[in-house]
Design an enzyme around this catalytic site. Sequence first.
Site, PDB file in Angstrom:
ATOM      1  CG  MET A  69      13.169  46.689  -1.701  1.00 23.40           C
ATOM      2  SD  MET A  69      11.626  45.883  -2.842  1.00 23.40           S
ATOM      3  CE  MET A  69      10.379  46.904  -2.092  1.00 23.40           C
ATOM      4  CB  ALA A  77      12.551  54.838  -0.666  1.00 25.91           C
ATOM      5  CG  LEU A  78      18.141  53.872   2.517  1.00 31.43           C
ATOM      6  CD1 LEU A  78      19.566  53.714   3.109  1.00 31.43           C
ATOM      7  CD2 LEU A  78      17.557  52.437   2.761  1.00 31.43           C
ATOM      8  CG  HIS A  79      11.949  55.038   6.168  1.00 28.18           C
ATOM      9  ND1 HIS A  79      12.098  54.412   7.099  1.00 28.18           N
ATOM     10  CD2 HIS A  79      11.311  54.394   5.401  1.00 28.18           C
ATOM     11  CE1 HIS A  79      11.491  53.141   7.165  1.00 28.18           C
ATOM     12  NE2 HIS A  79      11.339  53.006   5.824  1.00 28.18           N
ATOM     13  CG  HIS A 131      15.346  51.696   5.369  1.00 21.47           C
ATOM     14  ND1 HIS A 131      14.768  52.722   5.037  1.00 21.47           N
ATOM     15  CD2 HIS A 131      15.111  50.488   5.028  1.00 21.47           C
ATOM     16  CE1 HIS A 131      13.799  52.115   4.271  1.00 21.47           C
ATOM     17  NE2 HIS A 131      13.982  50.527   4.300  1.00 21.47           N
ATOM     18  CD  GLN A 161      10.275  42.447  -2.494  1.00 24.74           C
ATOM     19  OE1 GLN A 161      11.434  42.054  -2.534  1.00 24.74           O
ATOM     20  NE2 GLN A 161       9.627  43.137  -1.396  1.00 24.74           N
ATOM     21  N   GLY A 212      13.301  44.761   9.617  1.00 22.12           N
ATOM     22  CA  GLY A 212      12.396  45.209  10.632  1.00 22.12           C
ATOM     23  C   GLY A 212      11.184  44.497  10.793  1.00 22.12           C
ATOM     24  CE  LYS A 227       6.660  49.548   7.388  1.00 19.95           C
ATOM     25  NZ  LYS A 227       5.812  48.940   6.131  1.00 19.95           N
ATOM     26  NE  ARG A 264       4.599  50.049  -1.565  1.00 19.59           N
ATOM     27  CZ  ARG A 264       5.148  48.766  -1.274  1.00 19.59           C
ATOM     28  NH1 ARG A 264       5.507  48.336  -0.144  1.00 19.59           N
ATOM     29  NH2 ARG A 264       5.601  47.985  -2.308  1.00 19.59           N
TER      30      ARG A 264
HETATM   31  O1  PAF Z   1      11.696  44.655   3.166  1.00 23.36           O
HETATM   32  C1  PAF Z   1      12.054  44.942   1.981  1.00 23.36           C
HETATM   33  O2  PAF Z   1      12.589  46.330   1.884  1.00 23.36           O
HETATM   34  C2  PAF Z   1      12.143  43.971   1.072  1.00 23.36           C
HETATM   35  O3  PAF Z   1      11.104  43.026   0.969  1.00 23.36           O
HETATM   36  C3  PAF Z   1      13.695  43.152   1.064  1.00 23.36           C
HETATM   37  C4  PAF Z   1      13.703  42.319   2.378  1.00 23.36           C
HETATM   38  C5  PAF Z   1      14.730  43.963   0.833  1.00 23.36           C
HETATM   39  C6  PAF Z   1      13.702  42.275  -0.253  1.00 23.36           C
HETATM   40  O4  PAF Z   1      13.714  42.784  -1.391  1.00 23.36           O
END
Ligand code: PAF
Length: 305
Positions: A36, A38-40, A43, A67, A153, A155, A193
Amino acid sequence: MTTTRTRPVIARTRGELARALAQLRAKGSVALVPTMGALHDGHRALIRTGHTLADAVVVSIFVNPLQFGPQEDLASYPRTLPTDLAACREEGVALIFAPSRDVVYPRLPLVTVSAGPLGAVLEGASRPGHFDGVLTVVAKLFSLVQPDVAVFGEKDAQQLVLVRRMVSDLDLPVHVVGVPIVREPDGLALSSRNSYLSLAERDEARVLSAGLRAGAEQAGGGADAVRRAAGRALDAAHSVQVDYLALVDPASLQEVGPGHEGPALLALAARVGPTRLIDNVTVTLPPAGPATASLRTELAPTTDR
Ligand code: PAF
């Protein structure tokens, strides 16, 4: 270390994605890292694992409205596309799929994936419908990208269990791989987050991994000892409000009994100030008897990750 690589192709529409994928497929296999944004560094670890598993890595960046519950942080969820693109470039990502909401959901889906009972416990008990939304978008991403392998991940342990179960139950032709949690030197699990935390909250958040570590250290004493030790450590932190702390079977996600042997997932969700964070560790409970437990050392604070 920052290395400059070939600029990734950015696909925003289904047509752009299909054209870019056709070129990648002509050259070999494809790994998908769904995100989603906001890569860290967590990721980045997923992307690096993707490189070991396939010839090209595709990263999807999409904040999936399905979600998020009505009172949740969909509107404020961090959106950092320029820095995400730079991170993908540094990590040698071949293709970024960054669709709009309308591209993913041209109309409100009437048919969605149901996570079933596994999606109703732990995170699902606090976030009704969350995993239906996750599985629906993951299924759509699998259909659109048709990856050979998909990387998630650990987590989000329950998410990983459910994605694996969906792939198995629906015979989806993709291999799912989990990657261990990446942690800050003081043990805090990396999360998009974490950026919500004030300095004081960031300091308090250390107790989450410390609580899990305290529990894991008692694995030799069995399931109840693990729960007690983790609970005590978390109770001591008055500013942290625990949503759940559970020791569950890693496949069924049901609470394990006192006689449980083998791996169990010690998982928690807690609010630090207004921010809800999750974390987990796998503990191996020994056969009844003296301390023969083997602990995974992943929770040890490190400076080298
Ligand atoms: O883990 C996430 O970032 C999200 O739940 C995913 C798997 C990209 C689905 O939106």
